[in-house]
Scaffold this active site. Structure first.
Site, PDB file in Angstrom:
ATOM      1  N   GLY A 177       0.857  -1.182   0.000  1.00 31.20           N
ATOM      2  CA  GLY A 177       0.000   0.000   0.000  1.00 31.20           C
ATOM      3  C   GLY A 177       0.894   1.233   0.000  1.00 31.20           C
ATOM      4  O   GLY A 177       2.031   1.189  -0.481  1.00 31.20           O
ATOM      5  N   ILE A 211       2.383   2.706   2.517  1.00 30.40           N
ATOM      6  CA  ILE A 211       3.602   2.546   3.329  1.00 30.40           C
ATOM      7  C   ILE A 211       4.592   1.641   2.594  1.00 30.40           C
ATOM      8  O   ILE A 211       5.793   1.953   2.494  1.00 30.40           O
ATOM      9  CB  ILE A 211       3.260   1.976   4.727  1.00 30.40           C
ATOM     10  CG1 ILE A 211       2.400   2.987   5.505  1.00 30.40           C
ATOM     11  CG2 ILE A 211       4.534   1.636   5.511  1.00 30.40           C
ATOM     12  CD1 ILE A 211       1.804   2.454   6.797  1.00 30.40           C
ATOM     13  N   ARG A 253      -2.778  -8.620  -1.859  1.00 24.65           N
ATOM     14  CA  ARG A 253      -3.964  -9.410  -2.235  1.00 24.65           C
ATOM     15  C   ARG A 253      -3.915  -9.751  -3.725  1.00 24.65           C
ATOM     16  O   ARG A 253      -4.242 -10.831  -4.154  1.00 24.65           O
ATOM     17  CB  ARG A 253      -5.232  -8.602  -1.952  1.00 24.65           C
ATOM     18  CG  ARG A 253      -5.932  -9.069  -0.712  1.00 24.65           C
ATOM     19  CD  ARG A 253      -7.073  -8.172  -0.394  1.00 24.65           C
ATOM     20  NE  ARG A 253      -6.668  -6.765  -0.468  1.00 24.65           N
ATOM     21  CZ  ARG A 253      -7.482  -5.741  -0.298  1.00 24.65           C
ATOM     22  NH1 ARG A 253      -8.750  -5.934  -0.076  1.00 24.65           N
ATOM     23  NH2 ARG A 253      -7.043  -4.498  -0.352  1.00 24.65           N
ATOM     24  N   ARG A 307       1.166  -4.380  12.339  1.00 24.53           N
ATOM     25  CA  ARG A 307       0.460  -4.740  13.559  1.00 24.53           C
ATOM     26  C   ARG A 307       1.041  -6.056  14.060  1.00 24.53           C
ATOM     27  O   ARG A 307       1.342  -6.951  13.260  1.00 24.53           O
ATOM     28  CB  ARG A 307      -1.036  -4.936  13.302  1.00 24.53           C
ATOM     29  CG  ARG A 307      -1.842  -3.671  13.156  1.00 24.53           C
ATOM     30  CD  ARG A 307      -2.019  -2.931  14.489  1.00 24.53           C
ATOM     31  NE  ARG A 307      -2.875  -1.777  14.351  1.00 24.53           N
ATOM     32  CZ  ARG A 307      -2.457  -0.549  14.054  1.00 24.53           C
ATOM     33  NH1 ARG A 307      -1.173  -0.296  13.883  1.00 24.53           N
ATOM     34  NH2 ARG A 307      -3.323   0.453  13.951  1.00 24.53           N
ATOM     35  N   ASP A 346       8.349  -2.929  15.738  1.00 25.82           N
ATOM     36  CA  ASP A 346       7.733  -1.723  16.301  1.00 25.82           C
ATOM     37  C   ASP A 346       6.381  -2.054  16.923  1.00 25.82           C
ATOM     38  O   ASP A 346       5.814  -1.241  17.639  1.00 25.82           O
ATOM     39  CB  ASP A 346       7.541  -0.689  15.179  1.00 25.82           C
ATOM     40  CG  ASP A 346       6.994   0.641  15.681  1.00 25.82           C
ATOM     41  OD1 ASP A 346       7.519   1.138  16.706  1.00 25.82           O
ATOM     42  OD2 ASP A 346       6.051   1.186  15.075  1.00 25.82           O
ATOM     43  N   GLU A 349       0.032  -4.969  22.953  1.00 23.63           N
ATOM     44  CA  GLU A 349       0.696  -3.722  23.357  1.00 23.63           C
ATOM     45  C   GLU A 349      -0.006  -3.094  24.556  1.00 23.63           C
ATOM     46  O   GLU A 349      -1.233  -3.163  24.635  1.00 23.63           O
ATOM     47  CB  GLU A 349       0.677  -2.745  22.174  1.00 23.63           C
ATOM     48  CG  GLU A 349       1.528  -3.259  21.037  1.00 23.63           C
ATOM     49  CD  GLU A 349       1.438  -2.386  19.781  1.00 23.63           C
ATOM     50  OE1 GLU A 349       0.793  -1.326  19.822  1.00 23.63           O
ATOM     51  OE2 GLU A 349       2.026  -2.785  18.777  1.00 23.63           O
ATOM     52  N   HIS A 408       6.026   0.938  19.436  1.00 28.28           N
ATOM     53  CA  HIS A 408       5.014   1.358  18.455  1.00 28.28           C
ATOM     54  C   HIS A 408       5.116   2.867  18.193  1.00 28.28           C
ATOM     55  O   HIS A 408       4.231   3.641  18.585  1.00 28.28           O
ATOM     56  CB  HIS A 408       3.596   0.989  18.923  1.00 28.28           C
ATOM     57  CG  HIS A 408       2.576   1.068  17.820  1.00 28.28           C
ATOM     58  ND1 HIS A 408       1.448   0.298  17.776  1.00 28.28           N
ATOM     59  CD2 HIS A 408       2.530   1.824  16.690  1.00 28.28           C
ATOM     60  CE1 HIS A 408       0.755   0.589  16.688  1.00 28.28           C
ATOM     61  NE2 HIS A 408       1.390   1.528  16.016  1.00 28.28           N
TER      62      HIS A 408
HETATM   63  C1  8YV Z   1      -0.285   5.349  15.707  1.00 28.65           C
HETATM   64  C2  8YV Z   1      -0.810   3.495  14.009  1.00 28.65           C
HETATM   65  O1  8YV Z   1       0.835   5.120  16.490  1.00 28.65           O
HETATM   66  O2  8YV Z   1      -1.531   4.608  12.093  1.00 28.65           O
HETATM   67  C3  8YV Z   1      -1.640   3.617  12.790  1.00 28.65           C
HETATM   68  O3  8YV Z   1      -2.429   2.703  12.523  1.00 28.65           O
HETATM   69  O4  8YV Z   1      -0.769   2.470  14.597  1.00 28.65           O
HETATM   70  C4  8YV Z   1       0.027   4.625  14.461  1.00 28.65           C
HETATM   71  O5  8YV Z   1       0.273   5.543  13.490  1.00 28.65           O
HETATM   72  C5  8YV Z   1      -1.518   5.031  16.481  1.00 28.65           C
HETATM   73  O6  8YV Z   1      -2.675   5.364  15.825  1.00 28.65           O
HETATM   74  C6  8YV Z   1      -1.470   5.671  17.894  1.00 28.65           C
HETATM   75  O7  8YV Z   1      -1.586   7.006  17.919  1.00 28.65           O
END
Ligand code: 8YV
Length: 313
Positions: A153, A155, A175, A232, A256, A261, A279
């Site tokens: 995607g 990122i 996918r 994740r 990360d 978490e 994270h």
């Molecule tokens: C943030 C994230 O750290 O964008 C996401 O899905 O996990 C991170 O950018 C999170 O939303 C906490 O603020």
């Protein structure tokens, strides 16, 4: 009219201030009695402000029948039941793209830190081992090695651009193949892992990707392979990954994100082949400011009956 919103957890200061200036904000995490707070605003609360990690549970939404919009400070919406939202006509907005460069930067940092043992070297220098024991042990090169990106995607795309600068051939698994994508498409995670030295996880967590990085994928990555996860924790079978790292069945990992978490599996804490982050991939002033602005624009657009700049559903 000041709209009443429930906020699930603290946000970046600048964003918090804007929410408080523009809305009637109720902070759930600060309430001594959370049920009482929810009950007291149930008739007038029309929106929820949250982040990617906290999301909002169906149990909370069920008590707030007038909520029609959720704005997520983050790109990941796995902490929200999107089917529930669809069925209850709740609009969900998030903050994609604005964080991609920083998340990709951290993925590269973790990859380099892991194979070049940057954190180990830092400890080695600080602990005074250099003058006593001589140079630290040799490390492994990243430049020129093959990279696999699981999830191409926004990122994944930012990451691929950066890795190209390290002369790394890039393959990806998605996918489906992306039209116009210059990198080589591989249709399963196992095949991808088999072909690469560094496996980067940048996919979103959903019912199709949870547990996708399992023992078969890690076997395919092999004893010289590195796993980097900035997506994740739930995408990886964490118990298996820990076993593979402890027993050196993969070379190392830069992580990360974690399954539970802020908990981190204890066994990881003493491993020199692992580099950990709490994270924080999107955690720069610049990106958090942009995420906050997008989160505010989403909710403002909803209440103005305009299209959300970043709508999930
Ligand atoms: C943030 C994230 O750290 O964008 C996401 O899905 O996990 C991170 O950018 C999170 O939303 C906490 O603020």
């Amino acid at each position: 009219m000041r709209r009443t919103l429930l906020q699930m957890g603290p946000l970046f200061e600048h964003t918090q201030k804007s929410y408080e200036e523009n809305y009637d904000i109720h902070k759930l995490w600060e309430a001594a009695d959370q049920d009482a707070l929810i009950e007291s605003i149930a008739d007038r609360c029309t929106g929820v402000v949250t982040d990617g990690g906290k999301g909002v549970s169906n149990a909370v939404l069920e008590k707030l029948p007038n909520v029609k919009v959720i704005t997520v400070f983050g790109v990941g919406v796995d902490a929200i039941d999107l089917d529930y939202c669809k069925n209850n006509q709740i609009t969900v907005g998030n903050t994609p793209d604005v964080l991609s460069d920083d998340v990709a930067d951290l993925a590269v940092s973790l990859a380099l830190a892991t194979c070049r043992q940057v954190a180990f070297g830092d400890r080695y220098a600080r602990d005074g081992k250099w003058p006593k024991q001589g140079p630290m042990p040799l490390t492994t090169r990243m430049s020129g090695k093959t990279a696999g990106i699981f999830g191409m995607g926004s990122i994944g795309d930012s990451l691929a651009k950066r890795l190209s600068g390290f002369d790394m051939p890039i393959k990806y698994c998605n996918r489906s193949a992306k039209s116009g994508c210059a990198y080589e498409y591989v249709d399963t995670a196992v095949k991808l892992a088999k072909d690469v030295d560094f496996l980067f996880i940048t996919a979103s967590a959903n019912e199709n990707t949870v547990g996708a990085i399992n023992n078969k994928v890690l076997d395919a990555l092999g004893t010289n392979g590195y796993l980097i996860n900035v997506a994740r924790g739930t995408l990886v079978d964490e118990t298996t990954m820990v076993d593979y790292l402890v027993n050196r069945k993969i070379a190392g990992a830069g992580l990360d994100v974690f399954e539970n978490e802020p908990g981190i599996p204890k066994a990881l804490l003493s491993l020199d082949n692992v580099v950990l982050q709490p994270h924080n991939a999107s955690g720069t002033w610049e990106t958090r400011k942009a995420m906050g602005e997008l989160s505010l624009s989403n909710i403002a657009a909803f209440f103005d009956n305009k299209p959300l700049p970043a709508k999930v559903i």
